[in-house]
Each structure stands twice: as structure tokens, then as C-alpha cells.
Design a protein around this motif. Structure first.
Motif, PDB file in Angstrom:
ATOM      1  N   ALA A   1       0.721  -1.486  -0.244  1.00  0.00           N
ATOM      2  CA  ALA A   1      -0.181   0.077   0.448  1.00  0.00           C
ATOM      3  C   ALA A   1       0.569   0.742  -0.160  1.00  0.00           C
ATOM      4  O   ALA A   1       0.261   2.268  -0.812  1.00  0.00           O
ATOM      5  CB  ALA A   1      -0.975   0.227   1.097  1.00  0.00           C
ATOM      6  N   GLU A   2       1.714   1.325   1.011  1.00  0.00           N
ATOM      7  CA  GLU A   2       2.562   2.630   0.891  1.00  0.00           C
ATOM      8  C   GLU A   2       3.264   3.034   0.167  1.00  0.00           C
ATOM      9  O   GLU A   2       3.679   3.582  -0.643  1.00  0.00           O
ATOM     10  CB  GLU A   2       3.714   3.261   2.467  1.00  0.00           C
ATOM     11  CG  GLU A   2       3.208   2.390   3.636  1.00  0.00           C
ATOM     12  CD  GLU A   2       2.640   3.345   3.764  1.00  0.00           C
ATOM     13  OE1 GLU A   2       2.844   5.012   3.137  1.00  0.00           O
ATOM     14  OE2 GLU A   2       1.508   3.166   4.608  1.00  0.00           O
TER      15      GLU A   2
ATOM     16  N   ALA B   1       1.895   6.681  -7.054  1.00  0.00           N
ATOM     17  CA  ALA B   1       1.567   7.266  -7.641  1.00  0.00           C
ATOM     18  C   ALA B   1       1.229   8.838  -7.438  1.00  0.00           C
ATOM     19  O   ALA B   1       1.418   9.299  -7.956  1.00  0.00           O
ATOM     20  CB  ALA B   1      -0.484   7.245  -7.150  1.00  0.00           C
ATOM     21  N   ALA B   2       1.891   8.941  -5.888  1.00  0.00           N
ATOM     22  CA  ALA B   2       1.996  10.678  -5.353  1.00  0.00           C
ATOM     23  C   ALA B   2       3.331  11.232  -6.709  1.00  0.00           C
ATOM     24  O   ALA B   2       3.121  12.196  -7.062  1.00  0.00           O
ATOM     25  CB  ALA B   2       2.701  11.068  -4.244  1.00  0.00           C
ATOM     26  N   ASP B   3       4.092  10.533  -6.826  1.00  0.00           N
ATOM     27  CA  ASP B   3       5.333  10.381  -7.905  1.00  0.00           C
ATOM     28  C   ASP B   3       4.741  11.120  -9.110  1.00  0.00           C
ATOM     29  O   ASP B   3       5.384  11.698  -9.959  1.00  0.00           O
ATOM     30  CB  ASP B   3       6.439   9.649  -7.949  1.00  0.00           C
ATOM     31  CG  ASP B   3       7.062   9.386  -6.130  1.00  0.00           C
ATOM     32  OD1 ASP B   3       6.765  10.087  -5.553  1.00  0.00           O
ATOM     33  OD2 ASP B   3       8.002   8.546  -6.113  1.00  0.00           O
ATOM     34  N   LYS B   4       4.052  10.573  -9.863  1.00  0.00           N
ATOM     35  CA  LYS B   4       3.761  10.165 -10.498  1.00  0.00           C
ATOM     36  C   LYS B   4       2.117  11.619 -11.360  1.00  0.00           C
ATOM     37  O   LYS B   4       1.795  11.886 -11.746  1.00  0.00           O
ATOM     38  CB  LYS B   4       3.358   8.995 -11.574  1.00  0.00           C
ATOM     39  CG  LYS B   4       4.187   7.298 -12.232  1.00  0.00           C
ATOM     40  CD  LYS B   4       3.450   6.623 -12.574  1.00  0.00           C
ATOM     41  CE  LYS B   4       4.901   5.888 -12.820  1.00  0.00           C
ATOM     42  NZ  LYS B   4       4.699   5.643 -14.510  1.00  0.00           N
TER      43      LYS B   4
ATOM     44  N   PHE C   1      -1.017   1.317 -15.307  1.00  0.00           N
ATOM     45  CA  PHE C   1      -1.460   0.700 -13.822  1.00  0.00           C
ATOM     46  C   PHE C   1      -0.267   0.318 -13.341  1.00  0.00           C
ATOM     47  O   PHE C   1       1.323  -0.066 -13.273  1.00  0.00           O
ATOM     48  CB  PHE C   1      -1.675  -1.285 -14.757  1.00  0.00           C
ATOM     49  CG  PHE C   1      -2.407  -2.304 -13.738  1.00  0.00           C
ATOM     50  CD1 PHE C   1      -3.085  -2.195 -14.193  1.00  0.00           C
ATOM     51  CD2 PHE C   1      -1.253  -2.795 -12.692  1.00  0.00           C
ATOM     52  CE1 PHE C   1      -4.748  -2.435 -12.192  1.00  0.00           C
ATOM     53  CE2 PHE C   1      -2.113  -3.748 -12.244  1.00  0.00           C
ATOM     54  CZ  PHE C   1      -4.113  -3.201 -12.606  1.00  0.00           C
ATOM     55  N   LEU C   2      -0.160   0.475 -11.847  1.00  0.00           N
ATOM     56  CA  LEU C   2       0.594   0.530 -11.086  1.00  0.00           C
ATOM     57  C   LEU C   2       0.319  -0.916  -9.672  1.00  0.00           C
ATOM     58  O   LEU C   2      -0.714  -0.983  -9.494  1.00  0.00           O
ATOM     59  CB  LEU C   2       0.958   1.151  -9.845  1.00  0.00           C
ATOM     60  CG  LEU C   2       0.561   2.508 -11.013  1.00  0.00           C
ATOM     61  CD1 LEU C   2       1.087   4.632 -10.114  1.00  0.00           C
ATOM     62  CD2 LEU C   2       1.779   2.797 -11.889  1.00  0.00           C
ATOM     63  N   THR C   3       1.852  -1.504  -9.923  1.00  0.00           N
ATOM     64  CA  THR C   3       1.864  -2.387  -8.438  1.00  0.00           C
ATOM     65  C   THR C   3       3.234  -2.171  -7.672  1.00  0.00           C
ATOM     66  O   THR C   3       3.988  -1.295  -8.092  1.00  0.00           O
ATOM     67  CB  THR C   3       1.427  -4.023  -9.333  1.00  0.00           C
ATOM     68  OG1 THR C   3       2.743  -4.201  -9.729  1.00  0.00           O
ATOM     69  CG2 THR C   3       0.205  -4.162 -10.183  1.00  0.00           C
ATOM     70  N   ALA C   4       2.913  -3.467  -6.632  1.00  0.00           N
ATOM     71  CA  ALA C   4       4.725  -3.010  -5.657  1.00  0.00           C
ATOM     72  C   ALA C   4       4.466  -3.869  -6.436  1.00  0.00           C
ATOM     73  O   ALA C   4       5.119  -5.178  -6.557  1.00  0.00           O
ATOM     74  CB  ALA C   4       3.492  -3.573  -4.314  1.00  0.00           C
TER      75      ALA C   4
ATOM     76  N   HIS D   1      -4.329   7.879   1.018  1.00  0.00           N
ATOM     77  CA  HIS D   1      -4.520   9.335   1.762  1.00  0.00           C
ATOM     78  C   HIS D   1      -3.345  10.132   2.547  1.00  0.00           C
ATOM     79  O   HIS D   1      -2.803  11.381   1.959  1.00  0.00           O
ATOM     80  CB  HIS D   1      -5.665   9.405   2.836  1.00  0.00           C
ATOM     81  CG  HIS D   1      -6.458  10.764   3.329  1.00  0.00           C
ATOM     82  ND1 HIS D   1      -6.495  11.289   4.349  1.00  0.00           N
ATOM     83  CD2 HIS D   1      -7.196  11.296   2.416  1.00  0.00           C
ATOM     84  CE1 HIS D   1      -7.081  12.277   4.122  1.00  0.00           C
ATOM     85  NE2 HIS D   1      -7.690  12.325   3.563  1.00  0.00           N
ATOM     86  N   ARG D   2      -2.652   9.280   2.940  1.00  0.00           N
ATOM     87  CA  ARG D   2      -1.335  10.359   3.715  1.00  0.00           C
ATOM     88  C   ARG D   2       0.157  10.620   2.410  1.00  0.00           C
ATOM     89  O   ARG D   2       0.219  11.468   2.423  1.00  0.00           O
ATOM     90  CB  ARG D   2      -0.760   9.170   4.467  1.00  0.00           C
ATOM     91  CG  ARG D   2      -0.658   9.067   5.421  1.00  0.00           C
ATOM     92  CD  ARG D   2      -0.242   8.682   6.722  1.00  0.00           C
ATOM     93  NE  ARG D   2       0.322   6.758   6.444  1.00  0.00           N
ATOM     94  CZ  ARG D   2      -0.898   5.239   6.710  1.00  0.00           C
ATOM     95  NH1 ARG D   2      -2.180   5.540   6.700  1.00  0.00           N
ATOM     96  NH2 ARG D   2       0.049   4.522   6.025  1.00  0.00           N
ATOM     97  N   ALA D   3      -0.541   9.919   1.264  1.00  0.00           N
ATOM     98  CA  ALA D   3       0.825   9.846   0.573  1.00  0.00           C
ATOM     99  C   ALA D   3       0.486  11.110  -0.312  1.00  0.00           C
ATOM    100  O   ALA D   3       1.380  11.741  -0.534  1.00  0.00           O
ATOM    101  CB  ALA D   3       0.339   9.080  -0.829  1.00  0.00           C
ATOM    102  N   PHE D   4      -0.960  11.818  -0.199  1.00  0.00           N
ATOM    103  CA  PHE D   4      -1.433  12.920  -0.748  1.00  0.00           C
ATOM    104  C   PHE D   4      -1.450  14.094   0.401  1.00  0.00           C
ATOM    105  O   PHE D   4      -1.949  15.163   0.434  1.00  0.00           O
ATOM    106  CB  PHE D   4      -2.729  12.884  -1.821  1.00  0.00           C
ATOM    107  CG  PHE D   4      -2.360  12.097  -3.065  1.00  0.00           C
ATOM    108  CD1 PHE D   4      -1.973  12.610  -3.772  1.00  0.00           C
ATOM    109  CD2 PHE D   4      -3.018  11.373  -3.005  1.00  0.00           C
ATOM    110  CE1 PHE D   4      -1.521  11.920  -4.864  1.00  0.00           C
ATOM    111  CE2 PHE D   4      -2.034  10.589  -4.328  1.00  0.00           C
ATOM    112  CZ  PHE D   4      -1.393  10.524  -4.812  1.00  0.00           C
ATOM    113  N   GLY D   5      -0.900  13.959   1.562  1.00  0.00           N
ATOM    114  CA  GLY D   5      -0.901  14.754   2.435  1.00  0.00           C
ATOM    115  C   GLY D   5      -2.117  14.929   3.186  1.00  0.00           C
ATOM    116  O   GLY D   5      -2.662  15.934   4.287  1.00  0.00           O
TER     117      GLY D   5
END
Length: 169
Positions: free
Chosen positions: A41-42, A48-51, A166-169, A74-78
Motif C-alpha cells: 500500500a505504501e 502514484a504521488a510521484d507520478k 497500471f501500478l503494482t508493488a 490519503h497520507r501520500a497526498f498529505g
């Protein structure tokens, strides 16, 4: 079937991150992310935030594993994105997910965090089964994040949505 058309013009579809098994006598609804799931998740939230994949609204199932995944985003976007929890997304069918998305007419972009197999069915409904199976040949992975933009070609098997990433860990 319900058709989703703008607004929003961008939709993010995220399956919750990996969860542990329920405690003995526990409910499926209460399953939490395991250590690997928290890391997934992190990582996806950070990617996502970086992109700059920033939704105007974050909508999540109320199941604990979805809430924990939504918290990472939610945290990733402040913490600046509105977050809405919807009970009906837990064990909800495709039409419920489509209804939730089609009701979002005030935002330009929406992120939906939910469960499989409905997330996979939703991706297929929006971009077509051939394109979806090419992107996720082994099924929708935990913490997988599809980025869809409106404006693709309308076909008999899909709406006018195209897969941007499409993003994955």
C-alpha cells in the motif's frame, strides 16, 4: 449495464493491498493488512504521488483492509483529499461499483478502492476484456492501481475509457 461518462474524466481503480487471514472466529470484513500488504500500500501510494496521480476524491469500501489501503493513499497526498467510505462496496456487485462511479459528477478524478473479483470485472467493463486480460493476465493483483482516462474509442465490449497506466508493488 450502467455507463460511466465524464465527469470524472479520470478514474483510478485500486484493489486493496494484501491482507492476512481472519482471526479464529473473526469476520472477513475485519481482516487487516499483513506486513507485506502495508508495504504494498505504501509503495503504490508513493508511486502514484510521484507520478502526480492525485484524485479529487477517494472512495473506499468500509472493510478494514480497504480502509488501511485508503489511509496509505490519503497520507501520500498529505491528507488533503476528501475520503468517503461506502458500505455497499464490501461484497458489492459490478453494478454497485458502476453506480458509485457514475454518481461522481462534481469531481474531475476519483479513486475507488475495493475488492476482487469486482475490481477485475469493473476494469473489464471499462476498457474491454481483451485489454484487461492483457494488462492483468493473472488477475487483479493486490494493491494494483489502474489509471483510466476518458476518451478512448467506444466499442461494443467497452466504454470510452482507456488505460493510461497500471501500478503494482
Amino acid at each position: 449495464m450502467i455507463i460511466v461518462s465524464p465527469p470524472p474524466s479520470r478514474i483510478y481503480l485500486m484493489r486493496h493491498a494484501r491482507s492476512g487471514w481472519p482471526e479464529p472466529g473473526g469476520r472477513d470484513f475485519d481482516r487487516t493488512l499483513d506486513d507485506h500488504g502495508y508495504a504494498e500500500a505504501e509503495l503504490v501510494a508513493s508511486l502514484a504521488a510521484d507520478k502526480r496521480y492525485r484524485p479529487d476524491l477517494l472512495i473506499s469500501s468500509t472493510a478494514v483492509r480497504c480502509q488501511e489501503t485508503a489511509d496509505a493513499m490519503h497520507r501520500a497526498f498529505g491528507g488533503e483529499i476528501d475520503l468517503v467510505m461506502i458500505d455497499e462496496l464490501y461484497n458489492g456487485p459490478l453494478d454497485t461499483y458502476l453506480s458509485v462511479l457514475s454518481a461522481q459528477t462534481e469531481q474531475q478524478s476519483v479513486m475507488l478502492i475495493g475488492h476482487n473479483p469486482t475490481m477485475e470485472e469493473l476494469l473489464e467493463a471499462m476498457i474491454g476484456p481483451d485489454r484487461a486480460s492483457a494488462v492483468i493476465p493473472s488477475g487483479y493483483p493486490t494493491a494494483g492501481l489502474a489509471v483510466l482516462d476518458h476518451g478512448g474509442p467506444v466499442t461494443a465490449l467497452a466504454g470510452s475509457w482507456s488505460l493510461r497506466d497500471f501500478l503494482t508493488a
